[in-house]
Enzyme design. Structure first.
Site, short mmCIF file in Angstrom:
data_model
loop_
_atom_site.label_atom_id
_atom_site.label_comp_id
_atom_site.label_asym_id
_atom_site.label_seq_id
_atom_site.Cartn_x
_atom_site.Cartn_y
_atom_site.Cartn_z
CB VAL A 1 27.62 93.77 88.57
CG1 VAL A 1 28.30 92.44 88.28
CG2 VAL A 1 26.12 93.59 88.75
CG ASN B 1 25.87 85.98 82.08
OD1 ASN B 1 24.97 85.79 81.26
ND2 ASN B 1 25.96 85.27 83.20
CB SER C 1 16.82 89.13 77.05
OG SER C 1 15.61 88.40 77.07
CE1 TYR D 1 15.73 89.80 82.56
CE2 TYR D 1 14.42 89.50 80.58
CZ TYR D 1 15.54 89.20 81.34
OH TYR D 1 16.45 88.29 80.87
CB ALA E 1 12.99 98.87 80.42
CE LYS F 1 18.72 90.92 80.48
NZ LYS F 1 20.15 90.73 80.80
CB ILE G 1 18.27 80.01 78.88
CG1 ILE G 1 18.40 80.92 77.65
CG2 ILE G 1 19.42 79.01 78.93
CD1 ILE G 1 18.33 80.22 76.31
#
Length: 268
Positions: free
Chosen positions: A60, A87, A140, A153, A155, A157, A186
């Site tokens: 990606v 995702n 998130s 992480y 930042a 999201k 999750i």
């Protein structure tokens, strides 16, 4: 154009991506999977088992690869993409000083740059199936309030949340819906990883030690279906995410204190 609806899902080799794929496959959709893990995508295809799937190996972070992947999937799906699930993502925990330059850049590139590239690349396809087509971004609960021990992480999201809100405004005139999923912890293989290269503790153990809820991954698949067919911009998944959203809005001082009290970085 084919009549069977289709969804393309990055990170489709496992976890949340696989759960979304299985949920939409139950409704008869044509499923596209994108990931760097070809073996995992084959396992997802086997679980779906109806033959209405297409898997494409790509990264990606590569903007040109997005165009190739989406065009190939559109052709396989009979000329249509109704939903794209942005995702793909990786975790990164630990205090900021523990995170290496390589770890920071990789997390930013996959979680944030990859999401922007995906949105940009899929827009022409979603315009063909609008109104009612949808970009579904995986954000998130870490995008609701900054998480101590996971600054990079969080930042990324927050960025995915901002992307969702911005495109919700930009794409409204085209009839393209934009939504985000905001799950808490999750139950996916990501919890079994170390938060960073210097840590010797799994994320799962840190979550358990903190007494936090681990939500079954199937709940995210159900939430994705609701998000695409509902009106809520940010769909919270799991008790922790819902509680955090409420507290961040109505009790910000308390959330700040809790964040400081619980800021022992993941992996320590």
């Amino acid at each position: 154009m084919a009549t069977r609806k289709s969804i393309f899902i990055t990170g489709g080799a496992s976890g949340i991506g696989r759960a979304i794929a299985l949920r939409f496959a139950r409704e008869g959709w044509f499923i596209g999977l994108g990931d760097v893990n070809e073996g995992g995508m084959r396992e997802t295809e086997a679980l779906i088992g109806n033959g209405f799937t297409y898997a494409h190996v790509f990264d990606v972070r590569d903007r040109e690869a997005w165009d190739v992947a989406l065009e190939a999937f559109s052709m396989a799906a009979g000329g249509r993409i109704d939903v794209m699930a942005n995702n793909a993502g990786i975790p990164l925990g630990g205090s900021l000083e523990e995170n290496s330059v390589e770890e920071i850049e990789r997390c930013l590139d996959i979680n944030l740059k990859g999401a922007f590239f995906g949105a940009q690349a899929v827009m022409p396809h979603l315009m063909k199936t609008a109104p009612g087509s949808c970009l579904l971004n995986t954000a998130s609960a870490a995008g609701l309030y900054g998480t101590g021990g996971a600054s990079v992480y969080s930042a990324t999201k927050f960025g995915v949340r901002a992307l969702t809100e911005s495109l919700d405004a930009e794409w409204a005139e085209h009839g393209i819906e934009v939504r985000s999923l905001m799950p808490s912890f999750i139950d996916t293989p990501l919890l079994d990883h170390s938060p960073n290269a210097k840590a010797n503790e799994q994320i799962r153990q840190r979550v358990k030690d903190g007494g936090l809820e681990i939500t079954p991954v199937e709940e995210v698949g159900e939430a994705a279906w609701r998000a695409v067919h509902g009106k809520e911009l940010h769909v919270k998944v799991g008790k922790t995410a819902k509680s955090m959203a409420f507290a961040a809005r109505w009790m910000p001082g308390r959330v700040r204190k809790m964040s400081r009290d619980n800021s022992r970085p993941l992996g320590r």
